[in-house]
Design an enzyme around this catalytic site. Structure first.
Site, PDB file in Angstrom:
ATOM      1  N   TYR A  28      15.002  21.821 -14.946  1.00  0.00           N
ATOM      2  CA  TYR A  28      14.471  23.189 -14.937  1.00  0.00           C
ATOM      3  C   TYR A  28      14.767  23.883 -13.614  1.00  0.00           C
ATOM      4  O   TYR A  28      15.051  25.086 -13.582  1.00  0.00           O
ATOM      5  CB  TYR A  28      12.961  23.161 -15.177  1.00  0.00           C
ATOM      6  CG  TYR A  28      12.557  22.682 -16.543  1.00  0.00           C
ATOM      7  CD1 TYR A  28      12.388  23.580 -17.595  1.00  0.00           C
ATOM      8  CD2 TYR A  28      12.339  21.330 -16.797  1.00  0.00           C
ATOM      9  CE1 TYR A  28      12.005  23.139 -18.864  1.00  0.00           C
ATOM     10  CE2 TYR A  28      11.958  20.880 -18.058  1.00  0.00           C
ATOM     11  CZ  TYR A  28      11.801  21.791 -19.083  1.00  0.00           C
ATOM     12  OH  TYR A  28      11.431  21.353 -20.336  1.00  0.00           O
TER      13      TYR A  28
ATOM     14  N   HIS B 128       7.736  20.744 -32.383  1.00  0.00           N
ATOM     15  CA  HIS B 128       8.851  20.578 -31.448  1.00  0.00           C
ATOM     16  C   HIS B 128       9.532  19.219 -31.515  1.00  0.00           C
ATOM     17  O   HIS B 128      10.753  19.124 -31.418  1.00  0.00           O
ATOM     18  CB  HIS B 128       8.321  20.818 -30.029  1.00  0.00           C
ATOM     19  CG  HIS B 128       9.352  20.718 -28.965  1.00  0.00           C
ATOM     20  ND1 HIS B 128      10.262  21.725 -28.722  1.00  0.00           N
ATOM     21  CD2 HIS B 128       9.635  19.741 -28.063  1.00  0.00           C
ATOM     22  CE1 HIS B 128      11.046  21.376 -27.720  1.00  0.00           C
ATOM     23  NE2 HIS B 128      10.694  20.176 -27.304  1.00  0.00           N
TER      24      HIS B 128
ATOM     25  N   ASP C  38      16.087  19.560 -27.683  1.00  0.00           N
ATOM     26  CA  ASP C  38      15.478  20.179 -26.506  1.00  0.00           C
ATOM     27  C   ASP C  38      16.562  20.345 -25.430  1.00  0.00           C
ATOM     28  O   ASP C  38      17.623  20.903 -25.698  1.00  0.00           O
ATOM     29  CB  ASP C  38      14.281  19.322 -26.069  1.00  0.00           C
ATOM     30  CG  ASP C  38      13.461  19.909 -24.933  1.00  0.00           C
ATOM     31  OD1 ASP C  38      12.684  20.839 -25.193  1.00  0.00           O
ATOM     32  OD2 ASP C  38      13.601  19.428 -23.796  1.00  0.00           O
TER      33      ASP C  38
END
Length: 321
Positions: free
Chosen positions: A236, A294, A102
């Site tokens: 982010y 994921h 990730d």
């Protein structure tokens, strides 16, 4: 005596980083994603250490026992790379194998690009290496998936306090709803699309199986109740600034051996996102985990461990195997 995981702290790039360390031999550095911890690699640490590696899995900047600066600007990729460079220095690693999942995969690629002299090989679980595009990543990915600002999780994350409040309201439910196997992959897409209508990251996700045992869940809950989610969310919030910095430099070829492991049913880091990588990573090996979503190192640990051992195996000191 079995493998023991050692805990310590190192000073790197102006922060104090919590580090776990196991085994001996050639170093492999494991980098976690969001919203995770060093603990996300628990099923790899023992297997890799028992196979003759020294395995280092830190809590990255903003997570767990590592410092979490308040301002989002402290989480640009150039700072995260230098955290890792300082970790290498503190532990005395001239070179190491680097593995990420990730966001940790994105960091692994960037470390390899910026410090190829210290990266023996690099492997990423899920995250492809993508050159800077013509528009910021939070807009590019929104448009790639055909979503709107309201229905794309990365855009929702940009507003300080909004995602923190929702994810922290019930930490146990957050992890129960997010870390699920492939048969519940749609739940992660519901999260990514903010409920499909911009209403809630988690509100429309119902009951389902978790990848976490009771002990695992309590570990995540205990730590995140203490730290909150702001540190991870700041990665982010800095991504578009990182993009601005990266596009000022030409995209170099990554000449070292590299591996991308993708999950067939990952609704976010979809396998096709890495389709063009071999043009700038000529020694790229791509592996696909069928019927996996994921959280692949937690859902399919045996397969992930086997791939990592096959890819890095000849770096081991034969006397330590």
């Amino acid at each position: 005596m079995g493998t023991v995981i050692r805990h310590s702290f190192v000073d790197t790039n102006g922060i104090r980083m919590h580090v776990t360390d196991a085994g001996g031999g050639y170093p492999l550095v494991l980098l976690h994603g969001f919203p995770e911890l060093w603990y996300s690699w628990r099923k790899q640490i023992y297997a890799l250490a028992d196979a003759g590696f020294r395995v280092v899995a830190p809590d990255l900047r903003g997570y767990g026992g590592t410092d979490a600066p308040e301002e989002a600007s402290a989480y640009v990729m150039s700072e995260l790379v230098e955290d890792l460079q300082g970790l290498f220095d503190a532990l005395g690693f001239d070179t190491a194998g680097v593995v990420g999942h990730d966001w940790g995969g994105a960091l692994a690629w960037q470390f390899a690009l910026r410090h190829p002299e210290r990266t023996a090989r690099v492997a990423s679980l899920g995250s492809p290496l993508m050159p800077p595009g013509p528009v910021p990543p939070t807009a590019m990915l929104r448009d790639h998936f055909g979503l709107t600002d309201a229905t794309f999780y990365m855009r929702r994350f940009l507003d300080p306090g909004v995602a923190e409040a929702e994810l922290s309201a019930d930490v146990r439910a957050t992890f129960q709803k997010m870390l699920r196997p492939a048969r519940h992959a749609q739940d992660l897409w519901t999260f990514a699309t903010v409920g499909g209508d911009g209403s809630s990251l988690l509100g429309k996700i119902g009951p389902g199986d978790s990848l976490l045992s009771k002990v695992d869940l309590e570990t995540y809950v205990r730590i995140y109740k203490r730290t909150g989610f702001r540190g991870g969310l700041n990665w982010y919030r800095a991504v578009d600034v990182s993009w601005e910095q990266e596009r000022e430099q030409p995209m170099p070829k990554l000449e070292m051996p590299a591996m991308l492991i993708v999950a067939e049913k990952d609704p976010i880091l979809r396998p096709e996102l890495g389709a063009s990588m071999k043009t700038f990573v000529p020694e790229l090996r791509v592996e696909t985990l069928a019927d996996c979503s994921h959280w692949m190192q937690q859902e399919r640990p045996a397969e992930v461990n086997a791939l990592l051992l096959d890819f890095f195996g000849d770096l081991r000191d034969p006397e330590l195997e």
